[in-house]
Motif scaffolding. Structure first.
Motif, PDB file in Angstrom:
ATOM      1  N   GLN A 141       8.805   7.282 -12.047  1.00 46.93           N
ATOM      2  CA  GLN A 141       7.398   6.894 -12.090  1.00 46.93           C
ATOM      3  C   GLN A 141       6.937   6.551 -10.679  1.00 46.93           C
ATOM      4  OE1 GLN A 141       5.581   6.970 -14.881  1.00 46.93           O
ATOM      5  NE2 GLN A 141       3.724   6.212 -13.906  1.00 46.93           N
ATOM      6  N   GLN A 142       5.795   7.107 -10.272  1.00 46.96           N
ATOM      7  CA  GLN A 142       5.213   6.791  -8.978  1.00 46.96           C
ATOM      8  C   GLN A 142       4.618   5.389  -9.031  1.00 46.96           C
ATOM      9  OE1 GLN A 142       1.833   9.187  -7.728  1.00 46.96           O
ATOM     10  NE2 GLN A 142       2.668   9.231  -5.660  1.00 46.96           N
ATOM     11  N   CYS A 143       4.810   4.622  -7.944  1.00 48.36           N
ATOM     12  CA  CYS A 143       4.356   3.237  -7.881  1.00 48.36           C
ATOM     13  C   CYS A 143       3.680   2.958  -6.546  1.00 48.36           C
ATOM     14  CB  CYS A 143       5.527   2.269  -8.000  1.00 48.36           C
ATOM     15  SG  CYS A 143       6.570   2.512  -9.419  1.00 48.36           S
ATOM     16  N   HIS A 144       2.854   1.930  -6.541  1.00 45.35           N
ATOM     17  CA  HIS A 144       2.228   1.442  -5.319  1.00 45.35           C
ATOM     18  C   HIS A 144       2.798   0.057  -5.035  1.00 45.35           C
ATOM     19  CE1 HIS A 144      -0.606   4.699  -5.754  1.00 45.35           C
ATOM     20  NE2 HIS A 144      -0.852   4.291  -6.980  1.00 45.35           N
ATOM     21  N   GLY A 178       0.795  -1.220   0.000  1.00 46.04           N
ATOM     22  CA  GLY A 178       0.000   0.000   0.000  1.00 46.04           C
ATOM     23  C   GLY A 178       0.825   1.267   0.000  1.00 46.04           C
ATOM     24  N   GLU A 179       2.104   1.160   0.304  1.00 44.21           N
ATOM     25  CA  GLU A 179       2.991   2.331   0.348  1.00 44.21           C
ATOM     26  C   GLU A 179       3.242   2.856  -1.068  1.00 44.21           C
ATOM     27  OE1 GLU A 179       7.199   3.546   2.505  1.00 44.21           O
ATOM     28  OE2 GLU A 179       6.639   1.434   2.379  1.00 44.21           O
ATOM     29  N   THR A 180       3.388   4.171  -1.189  1.00 47.22           N
ATOM     30  CA  THR A 180       3.727   4.789  -2.466  1.00 47.22           C
ATOM     31  C   THR A 180       5.224   5.047  -2.492  1.00 47.22           C
ATOM     32  OG1 THR A 180       1.565   5.828  -2.646  1.00 47.22           O
ATOM     33  CG2 THR A 180       3.330   6.788  -3.947  1.00 47.22           C
ATOM     34  N   VAL A 181       5.866   4.638  -3.576  1.00 43.71           N
ATOM     35  CA  VAL A 181       7.302   4.839  -3.778  1.00 43.71           C
ATOM     36  C   VAL A 181       7.504   5.407  -5.176  1.00 43.71           C
ATOM     37  CG1 VAL A 181       7.978   2.985  -2.192  1.00 43.71           C
ATOM     38  CG2 VAL A 181       7.659   2.475  -4.618  1.00 43.71           C
TER      39      VAL A 181
END
Length: 119
Positions: free
Chosen positions: A76-79, A62-65
Motif C-alpha cells: 500500500q502506498q503511504c504518505h 510528505g515523502e511517499t513510501v
C-alpha cells in the motif's frame, strides 16, 4: 461547561479506531539516484487510514513510501506525516495510506457508524 465538553468531543473524533498492534512490515522508498531502499519495520499503532511505526530508515514528512505486509504480500502506498527520532538509531514514523485500507491489517475494525460509549 458545555463548550469544553463539545471541544473535547471534537478533539477525540477520529476517522477510524486506533489499535495497538505490533506487526512486521517492509518499508520501501526510492531515492534520487533511482536506488530503492527496503527495510523491516514494526508497527506500534494502526488504524484503517494509516498508523505509527518504528524503523531505522530516516524518511521525511510528505515523502511517499510503500508498506508491504509480508504475511499477505499486500502493498500500500503511504504518505509520511511525521518522522521523529525514537530510541538511538530508530525513528518513529506516522503515516497515512493514500486511500483507506482497513484490510491491510490482520484485524477487524469497528464499522464507521460505531461510536465508543462515553465514560
Amino acid at each position: 461547561m458545555r463548550a469544553a465538553s463539545d471541544a473535547t468531543t471534537t478533539v477525540n473524533q477520529r476517522r477510524s479506531e486506533r489499535v495497538m498492534l505490533r506487526i512486521r512490515v517492509m518499508l520501501t522508498k526510492g531515492v534520487l539516484d533511482g536506488q530503492i531502499l527496503r527495510e523491516e519495520a514494526f508497527t506500534k499503532i494502526v488504524n484503517a487510514h494509516g498508523g505509527l511505526l518504528i524503523t531505522q530508515m530516516e524518511v521525511t514528512a510528505g515523502e511517499t513510501v510503500v508498506l508491504t505486509n509480508p504475511k499477505t504480500n499486500v502493498s500500500q502506498q503511504c504518505h509520511v506525516l511525521r518522522c521523529e527520532p525514537a530510541n538511538p538509531g530508530d525513528y518513529s514514523v506516522s503515516f497515512e495510506f493514500a486511500e483507506p485500507c482497513p484490510n491491510f491489517w490482520p484485524i477487524v475494525f469497528p464499522p464507521e457508524n460505531w461510536h465508543a460509549p462515553e465514560l
